[in-house]
Design an enzyme around this catalytic site. Sequence first.
Site, mmCIF file in Angstrom:
data_model
loop_
_atom_site.group_PDB
_atom_site.id
_atom_site.type_symbol
_atom_site.label_atom_id
_atom_site.label_comp_id
_atom_site.label_asym_id
_atom_site.label_seq_id
_atom_site.Cartn_x
_atom_site.Cartn_y
_atom_site.Cartn_z
ATOM 1 N N ASN A 204 32.752 88.280 -5.397
ATOM 2 C CA ASN A 204 33.085 88.604 -4.010
ATOM 3 C C ASN A 204 31.980 89.416 -3.331
ATOM 4 O O ASN A 204 32.175 89.942 -2.234
ATOM 5 C CB ASN A 204 34.398 89.392 -3.933
ATOM 6 C CG ASN A 204 35.588 88.559 -4.350
ATOM 7 O OD1 ASN A 204 35.616 87.352 -4.159
ATOM 8 N ND2 ASN A 204 36.589 89.206 -4.938
ATOM 9 N N HIS B 94 48.273 88.763 -0.375
ATOM 10 C CA HIS B 94 47.834 89.288 -1.667
ATOM 11 C C HIS B 94 48.990 89.901 -2.448
ATOM 12 O O HIS B 94 49.963 90.403 -1.883
ATOM 13 C CB HIS B 94 46.747 90.343 -1.428
ATOM 14 C CG HIS B 94 46.042 90.759 -2.665
ATOM 15 N ND1 HIS B 94 46.389 91.890 -3.371
ATOM 16 C CD2 HIS B 94 45.000 90.191 -3.330
ATOM 17 C CE1 HIS B 94 45.584 92.020 -4.413
ATOM 18 N NE2 HIS B 94 44.729 91.002 -4.416
ATOM 19 N N GLU C 96 46.858 88.346 5.908
ATOM 20 C CA GLU C 96 45.450 88.540 5.590
ATOM 21 C C GLU C 96 44.607 87.970 6.719
ATOM 22 O O GLU C 96 45.056 87.091 7.460
ATOM 23 C CB GLU C 96 45.092 87.864 4.269
ATOM 24 C CG GLU C 96 45.796 88.466 3.064
ATOM 25 C CD GLU C 96 45.273 87.929 1.738
ATOM 26 O OE1 GLU C 96 44.037 87.763 1.597
ATOM 27 O OE2 GLU C 96 46.086 87.674 0.835
ATOM 28 N N SER D 107 42.563 85.136 0.289
ATOM 29 C CA SER D 107 41.704 85.312 -0.874
ATOM 30 C C SER D 107 41.632 84.105 -1.794
ATOM 31 O O SER D 107 40.633 83.914 -2.491
ATOM 32 C CB SER D 107 42.164 86.532 -1.684
ATOM 33 O OG SER D 107 43.500 86.360 -2.122
ATOM 34 N N ASP E 11 45.272 92.585 6.645
ATOM 35 C CA ASP E 11 44.493 92.886 5.446
ATOM 36 C C ASP E 11 43.208 92.069 5.550
ATOM 37 O O ASP E 11 43.222 90.849 5.385
ATOM 38 C CB ASP E 11 45.307 92.505 4.203
ATOM 39 C CG ASP E 11 44.527 92.649 2.900
ATOM 40 O OD1 ASP E 11 43.278 92.657 2.934
ATOM 41 O OD2 ASP E 11 45.161 92.713 1.829
ATOM 42 N N HIS F 111 38.624 90.286 2.826
ATOM 43 C CA HIS F 111 37.617 89.229 2.692
ATOM 44 C C HIS F 111 36.974 88.864 4.032
ATOM 45 O O HIS F 111 36.209 87.895 4.098
ATOM 46 C CB HIS F 111 38.242 87.991 2.055
ATOM 47 C CG HIS F 111 38.717 88.231 0.661
ATOM 48 N ND1 HIS F 111 37.909 88.100 -0.447
ATOM 49 C CD2 HIS F 111 39.935 88.623 0.184
ATOM 50 C CE1 HIS F 111 38.597 88.391 -1.534
ATOM 51 N NE2 HIS F 111 39.828 88.713 -1.182
ATOM 52 N N LYS G 123 33.782 94.300 -1.607
ATOM 53 C CA LYS G 123 33.435 92.874 -1.540
ATOM 54 C C LYS G 123 32.137 92.720 -0.749
ATOM 55 O O LYS G 123 31.072 92.919 -1.298
ATOM 56 C CB LYS G 123 34.609 92.094 -0.974
ATOM 57 C CG LYS G 123 35.852 92.215 -1.864
ATOM 58 C CD LYS G 123 37.059 91.540 -1.297
ATOM 59 C CE LYS G 123 38.237 91.595 -2.252
ATOM 60 N NZ LYS G 123 38.733 92.979 -2.517
#
Length: 388
Positions: free
Chosen positions: A46, A132, A173, A177, A202, A205, A237
């Site tokens: 990541n 997640h 998110e 992910s 969230d 990423h 990440k």
Amino acid sequence: MAFDFIKPALAQRQAEHLYRQLTPVAGAQGRYLEVGGQRYLNFSSNDYLSLAAEPTLINAWQSGLAQYGCGSGASALVTGYSQAHADLEAKLKSWLGVEAVALFNSGYSANQAILKLLLSKDDLLLQDKLNHASLMEAGSFLPCPMMRFRHNDMAHLTSLLTKSGQNKLIVSEGVFSMDGDSAPITELLQLRNQSQAWLMLDDAHGIGVCGPDGTGSAAAAGLKNSELDIYMATFGKALGVGGAMIAGSQSLIDYIVNFSKAYIYTTAMPPAQAVAISKAVDLVQTQSWRQQQLQDNIQYFKQLAGQYQLPLMASNSAIQPVVIGDSQRALEVANALRQQGFYCSAMRPPTVAKGTARLRITLTTGHQQQDIADLLASLNSILVVQYG
């Protein structure tokens, strides 16, 4: 016999090809990975902007160590909150355009902390089905109902928002992910406004790689992070370091500092780490070539995979999953790739849904086009020879 469920549970995991084991990695994260004395091209990291081993960050951390020592020594409300933490918070507020920030040691901890803090039995939690595990687990422990809406399905979310709840929190998110696709943040904000709910994003990423200057998924959608009620992001990440934050209004962050047990009773992030994160933010803002190189690699990967007719998902991010389906078959493909010099992890249930085991290919700034071409040629050959 006490705890006699442990061995049968492990045996079942092995029988279902879902057993997990730790694999030590030698040296730093980077384009190459050394495991068991062998060197592999690394497609499982990541470290999207290739900052984890960046000498400038290493020097910043060393400078922080010289100034502040190794650890913070206490929780933030005792003596663990240093000038390095305050400086990092100020930089994050300026960079991301948010009012206030609270630092955490991990994204998992931050997600668990905020859900446990805000929601009581009369409230309603609405989560995207692919959120997640940290969010899902926290939701399952809450006294209030948790409802999962179909992935990125705004019609389904609309129907669930009609359910009763004194306070309603929508959680998604920014970049998912395991699938690598993005949330429809504009539509989520519209539903938030119509239902008088709160919206949490969230963006573990998305931060660093999405939006102008890497300011995240909301910015990539033409929105402001300040329009979100809760913005969570991690530093381990794209930023290449570790730790996490929750951003929001000043009153929200003050509430965390005064009432969140996960924040109050945890030893604060090492100050030297905060110094390194601060430098990572500088690099993200000043070295835009990293985001551009990553985007070029993503487009090249998708173009070449399309020529091979590989079964890609609807992802424009650094996360490019290739769904295999069966868990044993996914492991076999990952092992075959490893024999040819590529490290590409197989993701299996319960991390992903049953029947959707996959290779989770991740691209970074450090990859060269030839690396990507070699990986896809090998993957295509393996899939054709072994599975037709």
